[in-house]
Write an enzyme that holds these catalytic residues in place. Structure first.
Site, short mmCIF file in Angstrom:
data_model
loop_
_atom_site.label_atom_id
_atom_site.label_comp_id
_atom_site.label_asym_id
_atom_site.label_seq_id
_atom_site.Cartn_x
_atom_site.Cartn_y
_atom_site.Cartn_z
CB SER A 146 24.14 -24.13 -8.67
OG SER A 146 23.45 -25.11 -9.43
CE1 TYR A 159 28.14 -24.02 -12.26
CE2 TYR A 159 26.48 -25.64 -11.67
CZ TYR A 159 26.83 -24.34 -11.95
OH TYR A 159 25.87 -23.35 -11.92
N1 LIG Z 1 21.26 -20.64 -15.73
C1 LIG Z 1 21.04 -21.61 -14.86
O1 LIG Z 1 20.25 -22.53 -15.09
C2 LIG Z 1 21.76 -21.59 -13.55
C3 LIG Z 1 21.41 -22.54 -12.58
C4 LIG Z 1 22.08 -22.53 -11.36
C5 LIG Z 1 23.06 -21.59 -11.11
N2 LIG Z 1 23.40 -20.69 -12.07
C6 LIG Z 1 24.44 -19.74 -11.75
O2 LIG Z 1 23.98 -18.42 -12.04
C7 LIG Z 1 25.09 -17.59 -12.38
C8 LIG Z 1 24.84 -16.91 -13.72
O3 LIG Z 1 24.65 -17.94 -14.71
P1 LIG Z 1 24.05 -17.63 -16.15
O4 LIG Z 1 23.09 -18.70 -16.46
O5 LIG Z 1 23.63 -16.20 -16.23
O6 LIG Z 1 25.33 -17.88 -17.03
P2 LIG Z 1 25.98 -16.94 -18.14
O7 LIG Z 1 27.01 -17.76 -18.81
O8 LIG Z 1 24.92 -16.33 -18.99
O9 LIG Z 1 26.66 -15.80 -17.27
C9 LIG Z 1 27.89 -15.95 -16.65
C10 LIG Z 1 28.70 -14.72 -16.99
O10 LIG Z 1 29.96 -14.83 -16.31
C11 LIG Z 1 30.95 -14.32 -17.18
N3 LIG Z 1 32.25 -14.85 -16.82
C12 LIG Z 1 32.79 -16.05 -17.15
N4 LIG Z 1 34.04 -16.14 -16.69
C13 LIG Z 1 34.30 -14.98 -16.05
C14 LIG Z 1 35.44 -14.46 -15.38
N5 LIG Z 1 36.57 -15.17 -15.27
N6 LIG Z 1 35.37 -13.21 -14.86
C15 LIG Z 1 34.23 -12.48 -14.97
N7 LIG Z 1 33.13 -12.91 -15.61
C16 LIG Z 1 33.16 -14.14 -16.14
C17 LIG Z 1 30.53 -14.76 -18.57
O11 LIG Z 1 31.14 -13.95 -19.58
C18 LIG Z 1 29.02 -14.61 -18.49
O12 LIG Z 1 28.60 -13.34 -18.96
C19 LIG Z 1 26.30 -18.53 -12.40
O13 LIG Z 1 26.94 -18.44 -11.15
C20 LIG Z 1 25.69 -19.89 -12.58
O14 LIG Z 1 26.53 -20.91 -12.10
C21 LIG Z 1 22.76 -20.67 -13.28
#
Ligand SMILES: NC(=O)c1ccc[n+]([C@@H]2O[C@H](COP(=O)([O-])OP(=O)(O)OC[C@H]3O[C@@H](n4cnc5c(N)ncnc54)[C@H](O)[C@@H]3O)[C@@H](O)[C@H]2O)c1
Length: 263
Positions: A146, A159
């Site tokens: 991120s 985070y």
């Molecule tokens: N959406 C954004 O703006 C953004 C920005 C920077 C980084 N990210 C990163 O992208 C990745 C995906 O994020 P997202 O926006 O799709 O979030 P999201 O919450 O939609 O997806 C994350 C998924 O991880 C699953 N999860 C949570 N705990 C878990 C565990 N212990 N074991 C297995 N699965 C687990 C959740 O059920 C969820 O489906 C993450 O690593 C997040 O930090 C997202």
């Protein structure tokens, strides 16, 4: 132009039931890959897999918590049992705690929770998948870091620490695994205001209603003139997982509209 070469590749995506993970899955499926969708919430994993199958892709959904060794072991052996190998691992599972707390207010249980999934989870999954890749003498691992891993953010200590760790773990794994022809890279997505994970996830309840930036986070528009959309992150992940990135390892690609270049 050379094809991405993803047809027939076996891809395991953790957090694959999530917004970005499922978008990555659709991208891989569009290029003919075989998908294994892992997620803490088994129903979400299966729903994504069912959607992929309805698009004629091969896909299975698996409930697995990336912090639990027995569940990770079972997930990996089910994927290998089904498809014979794992060519590509995308570590996307993570949680944020937003709106965040200052460092003195973060409970140690919250710290462990965020770091456990977002950072240790990558170690947990990689240590099970890398032996499979070593057997094949090749593999691609793409970690989802991120922009928070490159800068401080109000209320985001756990985070940011997790994601900074992901960036450096990526370097470390790239260095260690190069001799096995396993490339390890990450992307650092920027902010996606229409999709910010929230404090509700701490209770294991993904909150799809969060539409605003966390309190105290005041971000200017990046040089490319807009914040990110989900689809902006798919191409870079597919690229890093493909033969086009055979000579890249230990690297992080910021996918954030140039925000870090401008600070
Ligand atoms: N959406 C954004 O703006 C953004 C920005 C920077 C980084 N990210 C990163 O992208 C990745 C995906 O994020 P997202 O926006 O799709 O979030 P999201 O919450 O939609 O997806 C994350 C998924 O991880 C699953 N999860 C949570 N705990 C878990 C565990 N212990 N074991 C297995 N699965 C687990 C959740 O059920 C969820 O489906 C993450 O690593 C997040 O930090 C997202």
């Amino acid at each position: 132009m050379r094809d991405l070469g993803l047809a027939g590749k076996v891809v395991l995506i953790t957090g694959g039931g999530g917004v970005l993970g499922s978008a990555f899955a659709r991208g891989f499926a569009d290029h003919g890959a075989k998908l294994a969708i892992g997620d803490f919430v088994a129903d979400k994993a299966e729903a994504v897999a069912a959607d992929l199958r309805s698009r004629e892709a091969q896909a299975i959904g698996l409930g697995a918590d990336v912090t639990k060794e027995d569940q990770v072991t079972r997930m990996v052996s089910e994927v290998v049992g089904r498809y014979g190998t794992i060519d590509i691992l995308v570590n996307a599972a993570a949680v944020q705690i937003y709106p965040g707390k200052e460092i003195t207010e973060v409970e140690s249980s919250e710290w462990d929770f965020v770091l456990g999934i977002g950072l240790k989870g990558i170690y947990m999954c990689s240590r099970q998948v890398v032996p499979v890749m070593k057997k094949a003498d090749r593999g691609k691992i793409v970690n989802i870091a991120s922009i928070a891993g490159h800068r401080g953010l109000p209320g985001g200590s756990a985070y940011s620490a997790a994601k900074g760790g992901v960036v450096n773990l990526t370097r470390q794994m790239g260095v260690e695994l190069g001799k096995y022809h396993i490339n390890v890279n990450s992307i650092s997505p920027g902010f996606t205001p229409n999709r910010l994970t929230s404090v509700n996830q701490y209770a294991g309840q993904p909150d799809d209603s969060s539409t605003t930036l966390p309190t105290g986070v005041n971000l200017t528009i990046p040089p490319l003139g807009r914040n990110g959309d989900i689809e902006d992150y798919v191409g870079p992940v597919l690229f890093l997982a493909s033969a086009w990135a055979d000579y890249i390892t230990g690297a992080d690609i910021p996918v954030e509209g140039g925000r870090m270049a401008a600070r």
